[in-house]
Design an enzyme around this catalytic site. Structure first.
Site, mmCIF file in Angstrom:
data_model
loop_
_atom_site.group_PDB
_atom_site.id
_atom_site.type_symbol
_atom_site.label_atom_id
_atom_site.label_comp_id
_atom_site.label_asym_id
_atom_site.label_seq_id
_atom_site.Cartn_x
_atom_site.Cartn_y
_atom_site.Cartn_z
ATOM 1 N N ARG A 22 0.803 -1.224 0.000
ATOM 2 C CA ARG A 22 0.000 0.000 0.000
ATOM 3 C C ARG A 22 0.835 1.273 0.000
ATOM 4 O O ARG A 22 0.594 2.183 -0.786
ATOM 5 C CB ARG A 22 -0.904 0.070 1.243
ATOM 6 C CG ARG A 22 -2.239 -0.568 1.085
ATOM 7 C CD ARG A 22 -2.638 -1.163 2.401
ATOM 8 N NE ARG A 22 -1.675 -2.183 2.731
ATOM 9 C CZ ARG A 22 -1.729 -3.429 2.249
ATOM 10 N NH1 ARG A 22 -2.722 -3.799 1.522
ATOM 11 N NH2 ARG A 22 -0.789 -4.309 2.525
ATOM 12 N N THR A 23 1.782 1.368 0.930
ATOM 13 C CA THR A 23 2.459 2.655 1.114
ATOM 14 C C THR A 23 3.265 3.006 -0.141
ATOM 15 O O THR A 23 3.157 4.111 -0.674
ATOM 16 C CB THR A 23 3.362 2.602 2.362
ATOM 17 O OG1 THR A 23 2.588 2.096 3.440
ATOM 18 C CG2 THR A 23 3.878 3.983 2.715
ATOM 19 N N HIS B 48 4.596 5.770 11.676
ATOM 20 C CA HIS B 48 4.135 5.631 10.287
ATOM 21 C C HIS B 48 3.205 6.823 10.005
ATOM 22 O O HIS B 48 1.991 6.675 9.903
ATOM 23 C CB HIS B 48 3.406 4.301 10.128
ATOM 24 C CG HIS B 48 3.180 3.846 8.715
ATOM 25 N ND1 HIS B 48 3.321 4.681 7.618
ATOM 26 C CD2 HIS B 48 2.808 2.637 8.205
ATOM 27 C CE1 HIS B 48 3.051 3.998 6.513
ATOM 28 N NE2 HIS B 48 2.741 2.759 6.843
ATOM 29 N N ARG C 297 10.972 3.874 3.621
ATOM 30 C CA ARG C 297 10.591 2.887 4.649
ATOM 31 C C ARG C 297 11.847 2.127 5.034
ATOM 32 O O ARG C 297 12.623 1.716 4.161
ATOM 33 C CB ARG C 297 9.541 1.918 4.127
ATOM 34 C CG ARG C 297 9.351 0.746 5.083
ATOM 35 C CD ARG C 297 8.154 -0.067 4.791
ATOM 36 N NE ARG C 297 6.938 0.679 5.055
ATOM 37 C CZ ARG C 297 5.722 0.140 5.000
ATOM 38 N NH1 ARG C 297 5.584 -1.138 4.697
ATOM 39 N NH2 ARG C 297 4.660 0.867 5.239
ATOM 40 N N LYS D 80 25.355 -3.778 -0.276
ATOM 41 C CA LYS D 80 26.832 -3.719 -0.288
ATOM 42 C C LYS D 80 27.366 -2.951 0.913
ATOM 43 O O LYS D 80 28.558 -2.692 1.014
ATOM 44 C CB LYS D 80 27.305 -3.019 -1.564
ATOM 45 C CG LYS D 80 26.841 -3.667 -2.847
ATOM 46 C CD LYS D 80 27.292 -2.796 -4.031
ATOM 47 C CE LYS D 80 26.446 -3.057 -5.247
ATOM 48 N NZ LYS D 80 26.546 -1.963 -6.227
HETATM 49 N N1 CP Z 1 -0.444 0.021 5.761
HETATM 50 C C1 CP Z 1 0.783 -0.272 5.266
HETATM 51 O O1 CP Z 1 1.777 0.331 5.666
HETATM 52 O O2 CP Z 1 0.774 -1.257 4.322
HETATM 53 P P1 CP Z 1 2.058 -1.725 3.516
HETATM 54 O O3 CP Z 1 2.985 -2.391 4.513
HETATM 55 O O4 CP Z 1 1.562 -2.665 2.457
HETATM 56 O O5 CP Z 1 2.706 -0.502 2.951
#
Ligand code: CP
Length: 312
Positions: free
Chosen positions: A51-52, A129, A101, A80
């Site tokens: 999603r993100t 998040h 992320r 590396k």
């Molecule tokens: N909600 C969320 O962060 O989903 P993903 O891990 O798929 O990005």
């Protein structure tokens, strides 16, 4: 230049204006379709995501921009041994804005200190998040009209769940919020969040061990997954993974206008039989993530003035 690393990096006023912009984009997407022509978003994902990452990419493309990046640490020079600091220095020359992320708490913050472009935390370990939180706040607004006065049950892994930590941090800034924390004894809200965030806010909260006992009170039920990747041993994960499963029978204890949210992905914690109930809003919530990220990209690139305050 502003970054979004922690949900509190934006004031309440900024957050509210950003959510209003997301709602304007939902109403008239064509008005925003070329604002990012010629701009590039880098998605730097050291940890898996559906999603993100894809909603960031969709957001930039819907604004007319382009996207580059990597979807796992193995596909980048991190494999590396390259540091986050060096990577973001490079990316600052390749893109106009970056979403990162990382499995290590604090990695996006480190990146922001070396970046020459805005950096967005797209989830760091068990920490924060913030763009999921913006998505969640937008969903609550769209469902209820406002966030003030909401009674929310947060259910599942409240210890490692970064979406929960960020959402609590943001919700305490609204008025009259009531928290019901529903978790196994082993996965409670961390003490520092209770002591430093919830208790100073003066909002009421209760920690409970079953969903059923609080279900009739809730406006929002926020389900979360027990995250295998945050456990040190498989035995504990297996023991706790099915602690809470929302079924149609349990949902029927809830109000008629309850909204069931989940940041997704889900595993077993919401029965697929719940999906057809109009109170299940988690797929709509995931779609809202695109609009909120469109609004965020526009604000951080300075393409829509008046949302982020000067001098912050
Ligand atoms: N909600 C969320 O962060 O989903 P993903 O891990 O798929 O990005």
């Amino acid at each position: 230049m502003r970054h979004l690393i922690d949900p509190l990096d934006f004031t309440l006023g900024e957050t509210e204006r950003l959510l209003e912009l997301a709602q304007k984009i939902i109403r008239e997407p064509e008005k925003y379709a070329h604002l990012c022509d010629g701009r590039i978003l880098a998605t730097l994902f050291y940890e898996p995501s559906t999603r993100t990452r894809l909603s960031f990419e969709s957001a930039m493309m819907r604004l007319g921009g382009k996207v580059l990046g990597f979807a796992s640490a193995d596909n980048s020079s991190a494999a590396k041994g390259e540091s986050v600091a060096d990577t973001i220095r490079m990316i600052s020359g390749y893109a106009d804005i970056a979403a990162m992320r990382h499995f290590k708490e604090g990695a996006p913050l480190v990146a922001s200190r070396y970046a020459k472009i805005p950096v967005i935390n797209a989830g760091d370990g068990g920490h924060q998040h913030p763009t999921q939180t913006l998505t969640d706040l937008l969903t609550i607004r769209l469902k209820r009209g406002e966030i003030n006065g909401v009674t929310i049950g947060l259910c599942g892994d409240l210890k490692f769940g970064r979406t929960v930590h960020s959402l609590i941090k943001s919700l305490v800034r609204y008025k009259g919020v009531k928290f019901l924390f529903i978790s196994p004894e082993e996965l409670p809200v961390p003490g520092y969040i209770l002591k430093e965030v919830v208790e100073p806010s003066g909002h009421s909260y209760r920690e409970v061990r079953t969903m059923e006992e609080v279900m009739p009170q809730l406006d929002i039920l926020y389900m979360t997954r027990v995250q295998r990747e945050r456990f040190f041993n498989e035995e504990d994960y297996v023991r706790l993974k099915d602690s809470f499963i929302l079924t149609p029978e349990k949902l029927n204890l809830g109000k008629k206008d309850l909204a069931v949210m989940h940041p997704l992905p889900r595993v077993n914690e919401i029965s697929p039989l719940v999906d057809a109930d109009e109170r299940a809003v988690y797929f709509e919530q995931a779609r809202n993530g695109v609009y909120v990220r469109m609004a965020l990209i526009l604000c951080l690139l300075g393409l829509v003035p008046g949302i982020l305050e000067e001098g912050e």
